[in-house]
Design a protein around this motif. Structure first.
Motif, mmCIF file in Angstrom:
data_model
loop_
_atom_site.group_PDB
_atom_site.id
_atom_site.type_symbol
_atom_site.label_atom_id
_atom_site.label_comp_id
_atom_site.label_asym_id
_atom_site.label_seq_id
_atom_site.Cartn_x
_atom_site.Cartn_y
_atom_site.Cartn_z
ATOM 1 N N LEU A 99 -3.177 -17.924 14.789
ATOM 2 C CA LEU A 99 -1.784 -17.831 14.358
ATOM 3 C C LEU A 99 -0.969 -17.277 15.511
ATOM 4 C CD1 LEU A 99 -3.512 -16.362 11.651
ATOM 5 C CD2 LEU A 99 -1.386 -17.166 10.752
ATOM 6 N N SER A 100 0.323 -17.582 15.512
ATOM 7 C CA SER A 100 1.173 -16.942 16.503
ATOM 8 C C SER A 100 2.535 -16.692 15.886
ATOM 9 C CB SER A 100 1.284 -17.796 17.760
ATOM 10 O OG SER A 100 2.152 -18.856 17.569
ATOM 11 N N LEU A 101 3.190 -15.643 16.403
ATOM 12 C CA LEU A 101 4.467 -15.230 15.834
ATOM 13 C C LEU A 101 5.581 -15.807 16.684
ATOM 14 C CD1 LEU A 101 5.835 -13.345 13.763
ATOM 15 C CD2 LEU A 101 5.834 -11.604 15.494
ATOM 16 N N ILE A 128 -9.185 -5.000 4.043
ATOM 17 C CA ILE A 128 -8.420 -5.053 5.292
ATOM 18 C C ILE A 128 -6.986 -4.645 5.016
ATOM 19 C CG2 ILE A 128 -7.487 -6.590 7.049
ATOM 20 C CD1 ILE A 128 -9.989 -7.984 7.204
ATOM 21 N N PHE A 129 -6.404 -5.153 3.915
ATOM 22 C CA PHE A 129 -5.014 -4.812 3.631
ATOM 23 C C PHE A 129 -4.878 -3.325 3.331
ATOM 24 C CE2 PHE A 129 -4.412 -9.027 4.242
ATOM 25 C CZ PHE A 129 -4.789 -9.896 3.235
ATOM 26 N N GLU A 130 -5.868 -2.764 2.611
ATOM 27 C CA GLU A 130 -5.814 -1.318 2.337
ATOM 28 C C GLU A 130 -5.910 -0.529 3.627
ATOM 29 O OE1 GLU A 130 -8.267 -1.350 -1.819
ATOM 30 O OE2 GLU A 130 -9.013 -0.088 -0.179
ATOM 31 N N MET A 131 -6.799 -0.959 4.509
ATOM 32 C CA MET A 131 -6.991 -0.225 5.764
ATOM 33 C C MET A 131 -5.725 -0.268 6.596
ATOM 34 S SD MET A 131 -10.638 -1.358 7.144
ATOM 35 C CE MET A 131 -12.152 -0.813 6.563
ATOM 36 N N MET A 132 -5.012 -1.391 6.570
ATOM 37 C CA MET A 132 -3.809 -1.472 7.376
ATOM 38 C C MET A 132 -2.750 -0.516 6.846
ATOM 39 S SD MET A 132 -3.867 -5.494 8.147
ATOM 40 C CE MET A 132 -2.215 -5.653 8.685
ATOM 41 N N GLU A 133 -2.660 -0.397 5.519
ATOM 42 C CA GLU A 133 -1.704 0.550 4.961
ATOM 43 C C GLU A 133 -2.050 1.973 5.384
ATOM 44 O OE1 GLU A 133 1.151 0.081 3.076
ATOM 45 O OE2 GLU A 133 0.737 -1.881 3.956
ATOM 46 N N GLN A 135 5.837 -4.695 11.769
ATOM 47 C CA GLN A 135 5.222 -3.743 10.857
ATOM 48 C C GLN A 135 3.945 -4.312 10.258
ATOM 49 O OE1 GLN A 135 6.611 -0.684 10.074
ATOM 50 N NE2 GLN A 135 8.179 -1.018 11.608
ATOM 51 N N THR A 136 3.224 -3.440 9.534
ATOM 52 C CA THR A 136 1.942 -3.865 8.958
ATOM 53 C C THR A 136 2.130 -4.980 7.943
ATOM 54 O OG1 THR A 136 2.195 -1.879 7.639
ATOM 55 C CG2 THR A 136 0.480 -1.868 9.272
ATOM 56 N N ASP A 154 0.819 -10.489 6.079
ATOM 57 C CA ASP A 154 1.157 -11.881 5.750
ATOM 58 C C ASP A 154 0.413 -12.839 6.658
ATOM 59 O OD1 ASP A 154 4.663 -11.101 5.196
ATOM 60 O OD2 ASP A 154 2.929 -11.106 3.835
ATOM 61 N N ALA A 155 0.342 -12.462 7.943
ATOM 62 C CA ALA A 155 -0.334 -13.342 8.898
ATOM 63 C C ALA A 155 -1.807 -13.507 8.530
ATOM 64 C CB ALA A 155 -0.211 -12.758 10.301
ATOM 65 N N VAL A 156 -2.456 -12.394 8.173
ATOM 66 C CA VAL A 156 -3.885 -12.480 7.832
ATOM 67 C C VAL A 156 -4.076 -13.358 6.600
ATOM 68 C CG1 VAL A 156 -5.882 -11.156 7.071
ATOM 69 C CG2 VAL A 156 -4.476 -10.295 8.899
ATOM 70 N N ARG A 157 -3.175 -13.184 5.614
ATOM 71 C CA ARG A 157 -3.292 -14.019 4.402
ATOM 72 C C ARG A 157 -3.153 -15.493 4.741
ATOM 73 N NH1 ARG A 157 -2.631 -10.398 -0.158
ATOM 74 N NH2 ARG A 157 -1.117 -8.987 0.702
ATOM 75 N N LEU A 158 -2.156 -15.815 5.584
ATOM 76 C CA LEU A 158 -1.929 -17.202 5.960
ATOM 77 C C LEU A 158 -3.150 -17.757 6.693
ATOM 78 C CD1 LEU A 158 0.165 -19.454 6.036
ATOM 79 C CD2 LEU A 158 1.074 -18.501 8.121
ATOM 80 N N GLY A 159 -3.710 -16.928 7.585
ATOM 81 C CA GLY A 159 -4.876 -17.361 8.344
ATOM 82 C C GLY A 159 -6.064 -17.640 7.439
#
Lengths: 272, 291
Positions: A185-187, B252-257, A233-234, A239-244
């Motif tokens: 992915l890229s932003l 992973i999402f929890e860790m990022m928070e 931000q996180t 969102d990126a990880v979900r999309l990936g």
């Protein structure tokens, strides 16, 4: 290597003329952020390797070969304590050695293959993403060597190398818990930054951040994650990880078909 | 990484404790060990810092030297990282043993600083295309007690805060020959702004929960960790999964928070302690390696 100044009268270091040319105004065209480029995958094409795979996604071409299991180098290591999952003791587990190489003509500038640096880092990233999937406890004191060669970099090279390496391991008959599928992915920078799935080389060059995700689709476990840049931000990275992960799931059926075809081809070629 | 031999019973003890948010030394899952930071410990460098995080000991020296800017970025200086794993840390690092870990850490440092906002590189430019400051950041690993990445990133931030780069002027002759003149006053120097320098937060997955700042024993119980590099404003510059296990997407999402929360606290305390140390002035008692 020092240049041969007596015979070759020229500068020691040379650059391609494009660097000195006026800036190209080629911006990547707008597109659907969730589109995946069509993938061509073929397993079992190298005769000398135990398992091999070739993957083409857009302009990215990756060739991966697996050899082994053969005896691990590194000498004796005493029987250590058992791993956390009750598997074989640490010293008896097999090892996975991954090597990632770029062909010198794969990018826009010619790059001589360097020892350390980026290739070592990507080789380590490959190893960390493939280890959760391979049953190394079944190959005590052995090592499996995976080498990925990037023939042409057309964007999301690491993701393609991950997928090709997993296909090659499966083709070699190595025992695995699941395939590993990689997605890049890229932003895209700008007033409203959006994450683009499976970027091309042009989009990667103009991006503010990049991310590669590796997923084991059936187990739904993330095997690898590597990202850097000004991603914000996180929430943006989440969102990126979900999309990936979604992109990896969409890619999985293509790889299944490729392995089935390779198995059929092998069955047809074997003398009955 | 240094390895420690743990029995099954010890592993189970640690895992069960983490489930209850109680670690072996009494910390909660998101607590750091006591950190000691001291800057200006090495006199031959432009900036230095020493960080002690439990049993992990890191020494960072920054040297500013003049070099040529890179071709693609003619108006900026750059940073070069080198990590040396000393054989004092653990016998496994003897000879070339520590090289792999050293390159891995150096590559991670390159990655977290590989964006425009971390360090203002244009302030390191002396004359475009010809001269710029190159900051050689050398990290020395003196003792390995778990959680290397966090300690190294804290030390790098403190050393960059402490770095003093001498002011230079470029004088041009009538023929166009350029000469570089160093200012006479040794205290006339430029400082870097470390507002946006990120710190790494490593979260190790143990059982179903994750812990921050794992000791060697806890790292031996964890199969996978997530390394997040976060700035004081909560901007993430790098994310990486480390280890031979896999992670659930939800964790992973929890860790990022968590990393965002923990990172903010870490940055605030580091900034306040660095400013406090600086306000003590040049006459402060230096502890160095004897304290």
């Amino acid at each position: 290597m020092p240049g041969d100044h007596r015979r070759i009268r020229g500068p020691e270091e040379s650059q391609p003329p494009q660097l000195y040319a006026a800036d190209e105004d080629e911006l990547p065209a707008a597109r659907d952020p969730t589109r995946l480029r069509p993938v061509y995958a073929r397993a079992g094409l190298l005769s000398q390797a135990k398992g091999s795979a070739y993957l083409e996604a857009g302009g990215t071409k990756v060739l991966c070969a697996v050899s082994g299991p053969r005896q691990a180098e590194g000498g004796e290591r005493g029987g250590g304590p058992a791993g956390a999952g009750g598997e074989a003791p640490a010293a008896l587990r097999g090892r996975l050695l991954c090597d990632f190489r770029r062909a010198p003509f794969s990018g826009r500038r010619r790059r001589a293959p360097q020892g350390g640096g980026e290739e070592r880092e990507l080789g380590l990233a490959l190893q960390e993403a493939l280890e959760p999937a391979v049953r190394l406890g079944r190959y005590p004191r052995a090592q499996l060597e995976v080498s990925a060669l990037l023939l042409e970099d057309g964007g999301s090279a690491l993701a393609a190398a991950l997928t090709a390496a997993a296909l090659a391991l499966a083709d070699a008959g190595v025992e695995m818990y699941d395939l590993v599928v990689g997605c890049g992915l890229s932003l895209a920078p700008g007033p409203s930054p959006t994450w683009l799935l499976d970027p091309t080389r042009l989009e990667e060059e103009h991006s503010a951040a990049g991310l590669t995700v590796a997923l084991m689709p059936v187990l739904n476990q993330v095997a690898g994650l590597l990202g850097s840049g000004e991603g914000g931000q996180t929430e943006s990275w989440t969102d990126a990880v979900r999309l990936g992960l979604e992109g990896c799931q969409r890619l999985y059926p293509v790889l299944q078909q490729c392995l089935v075809r390779a198995a059929r081809r092998r069955g047809a070629a074997a003398p009955s | 990484m240094a390895s420690v031999a743990l029995s099954e019973a010890e592993k189970v003890y640690i895992v069960h404790g983490v489930q209850e948010d109680l670690r072996v030394d009494g910390r909660g899952c998101e607590d750091y060990r006591c950190v000691e930071v001291e800057t200006d410990v090495v006199s031959n460098t432009s900036g230095s810092a020493r960080v002690k995080l439990g049993h992990t000991d890191i020494l960072v020296g920054v040297k500013a030297e003049m070099g040529t800017p890179k071709l693609e970025r003619p108006n900026e200086g750059y940073l070069e990282f080198f990590v040396d794993c000393s054989a004092n840390a653990t016998p496994e690092f003897e000879g070339r043993g520590g090289d792999d870990l050293g390159t891995e850490i150096a590559n991670t440092l390159y990655r977290i600083f590989n964006n425009k906002s971390s360090v203002d590189l244009s302030s390191l430019c002396i004359s475009p295309r010809e001269h710029c400051w190159v900051l050689y950041v050398d990290v020395l690993l003196l003792e390995c007690g778990g959680n290397l990445f966090d300690a190294i990133s804290i030390a790098v931030k403190a050393a960059l805060f402490n770095t003093r780069i001498p002011k230079v002027r470029v004088l041009e002759d009538e023929e166009g020959a350029k000469d570089i003149e160093l200012s006479d006053d040794p205290y006339d120097c430029i400082r870097l702004s470390v507002e946006n320098v990120p710190c790494i937060v490593t979260l190790c997955k143990i059982g179903c929960r994750h812990v921050v700042d794992a000791t060697l024993q806890e790292e031996a119980c964890s199969l996978a960790s997530l390394l997040v590099s976060v700035t004081s404003k909560g901007v993430v510059t790098c994310m990486r999964k480390v280890g031979k296990g896999s992670l659930d997407p939800e964790s992973i999402f929890e860790m990022m928070e968590s990393s965002k929360r923990v990172g903010k606290v870490l940055h605030m305390s580091l900034q306040s302690i660095l400013h406090k140390e600086e306000s003590l002035g040049p006459k402060r008692p230096k502890v160095g390696f004897l304290g």
